[in-house]
Structures are given as C-alpha cells and as structure tokens.
Design an enzyme around this catalytic site. Structure first.
Site, PDB file in Angstrom:
ATOM      1  N   CYS A 109       0.828  -1.249   0.021  1.00  0.00           N
ATOM      2  CA  CYS A 109       0.085  -0.018  -0.137  1.00  0.00           C
ATOM      3  C   CYS A 109       0.899   1.264  -0.059  1.00  0.00           C
ATOM      4  CB  CYS A 109      -1.077  -0.100   1.290  1.00  0.00           C
ATOM      5  SG  CYS A 109      -2.415   1.270   0.886  1.00  0.00           S
ATOM      6  N   HIS A 212      -3.859  -5.295   0.176  1.00  0.00           N
ATOM      7  CA  HIS A 212      -3.532  -5.648   1.849  1.00  0.00           C
ATOM      8  C   HIS A 212      -3.407  -7.060   1.853  1.00  0.00           C
ATOM      9  CE1 HIS A 212      -2.564  -1.778   3.786  1.00  0.00           C
ATOM     10  NE2 HIS A 212      -3.369  -1.485   2.867  1.00  0.00           N
ATOM     11  N   GLU A 214      -1.959  -9.107   3.757  1.00  0.00           N
ATOM     12  CA  GLU A 214      -1.634  -9.496   5.249  1.00  0.00           C
ATOM     13  C   GLU A 214      -2.870  -9.816   5.688  1.00  0.00           C
ATOM     14  OE1 GLU A 214      -1.293  -6.340   4.173  1.00  0.00           O
ATOM     15  OE2 GLU A 214      -2.191  -5.067   5.573  1.00  0.00           O
TER      16      GLU A 214
END
Ligand SMILES: [Mn+2]
Length: 234
Positions: A109, A212, A214
């Site tokens: 990001c 993202h 994660e």
C-alpha cells in the site's frame, strides 16, 4: 538450526500520542514466512539508519498515510491526507540503505507508493478526485474479503509468485501510482487501470503491491506466498 532472517519493518506513527505501532497481521505473515520481523524505530540519523540496515536481512514497508507530494514535485491538493515528515524521511533513508545492500524489499500500500516516489515516479493524491470518482478502492471494513479483481501481467514478477491470470483482492487506498518510475515495471492493474503491483526492473526481490495481502494470509496460500517469496529472498 539455520538462523531466521531479520526483517526490518517500517510501521506507523501516531504523532499525537508519540507512538510507533504496527498491525499484528503483518508480523504474523512475516513470521509464518520464516522471518523474524523487527519494528524499526523512525529517526533521521543517517548513521543510525545505515547501521540499522547493516543488521537487517530485508526491508518491509507497511501501509500508512500519504507521502508528502513535495517528494514528487507536486502541489498538495486538499484531498491529500495528512503527511508525516518523520516517516517520509525515515523510509527514504532506510530504503536507500536497503537497496545499496541489495536487500529484498517488499512494500504494501503506502509501501509501493514510497517505492515509486523514491525512484522518481508520481502519485494520484486522491483517487475519487483525480481518477474519475472510483470508490471501490476504499472498502472501509471486512479487509479479509475481496472487493475488486486485478489482472496479473503475464511476464511480471507477481505472476511468477502467484501462478494466476486474475486474482481477487481487498482495497484500502485513496492514492495510487500515477507515473510509474522508469526503474519499475508494472505487474498488475485493476480493471480501471489502477496500478496494483510493481517490481524493480533489474531485481526480482524488490516489489510492492497496492492491496493488503496481510489480511488474507491466515486463510489464503496465495496471499501468504507474497510474504514467503519475500522472506525466501532474504
Ligand atoms: Mn485497489
């Protein structure tokens, strides 16, 4: 047993409360990948940053607020978010140190944006204002659910790590890459042409994504593979 690589993590900064902080799932994803993530304290002492990166085996650039448009020679528009001069200065310092040492770098990001600006590219300061009102890139919550798809460039690094033509991703960004830095190569686009992944042309261990992963790693091998590949380069 082989020592696990140390992954320096550039995290977030709560200026008002004078705290550095990082999302747990970044750290979990890096540990699951076989690394030992280390939160790097922001500072602008060049010698401290040099010695810091001397000890690290890789650099991870996490998400966060907006890069000061002054770094890419543009006027800040009102819709650009608040900037953090300390974080900007620190991340450019450690990124240079990491690249000088040929360390792997993975940006998420804000991380992909820092990378692009570092190499001379520019950013869209606010997608709704400057890219035709696209709202889909700010999903607001439920970050472990996909909100849009991206097309992987066939010869790109992302397609090498993830053997798919198209993947569904989350999205939590109001900025994105405008002009791609000459040193970088685009690895994925959203359907409307928003750049969602890049890598350094002369290196397959420096790369970034606009989404993202994660948030997905706890349940998705595809998302985790972006961290696995990164740590395997360290
Ligand atoms: Mn997006």
């Amino acid at each position: 047993m082989k020592m696990k690589p140390l992954i320096g993590v550039c995290a977030s900064h709560d200026i008002g409360n004078r705290q550095f902080f990082v999302r747990e799932n970044y750290m979990e994803s890096l540990i699951r990948a076989g690394g030992i993530p280390v939160l790097l304290p922001m500072n602008t002492d060049a010698e401290v940053c040099r010695q810091m990166m001397e000890r690290m085996d890789a650099l991870f650039l996490a998400g966060g607020g907006d890069v000061d448009p002054a770094y890419y020679h543009m006027e800040k528009i009102p819709e650009c978010g608040e900037i953090d001069p300390l974080r900007d200065a620190f991340e450019f310092l450690v990124l240079k140190e990491a690249l000088d040492r040929n360390l792997p770098v993975f940006g998420v990001c804000r991380g992909i944006q820092v990378m692009n600006v570092f190499f001379g590219g520019t950013l869209i300061q606010d997608i709704p204002t400057q890219a035709g009102g696209l709202e889909v890139h700010q999903q607001g919550d439920h970050y472990d659910l996909p909100i849009h798809s991206i097309d992987l460039c066939p010869d790109g690094l992302l397609a090498k790590i993830i053997p798919e033509k198209k993947i569904a991703v989350n999205s939590s960004h109001h900025q994105s890459i405008l002009k791609v830095a000459d040193a970088l190569s685009v690895d994925a686009f959203s359907e409307e042409g928003i750049i969602e992944a890049v890598h350094l042309k002369n290196s397959e261990k420096v790369y970034g994504v606009q989404f993202h992963p994660e948030h997905f790693t706890y349940k998705s091998k595809i998302a985790q593979s972006l961290f696995d590949y990164f740590v395997s380069c360290a």
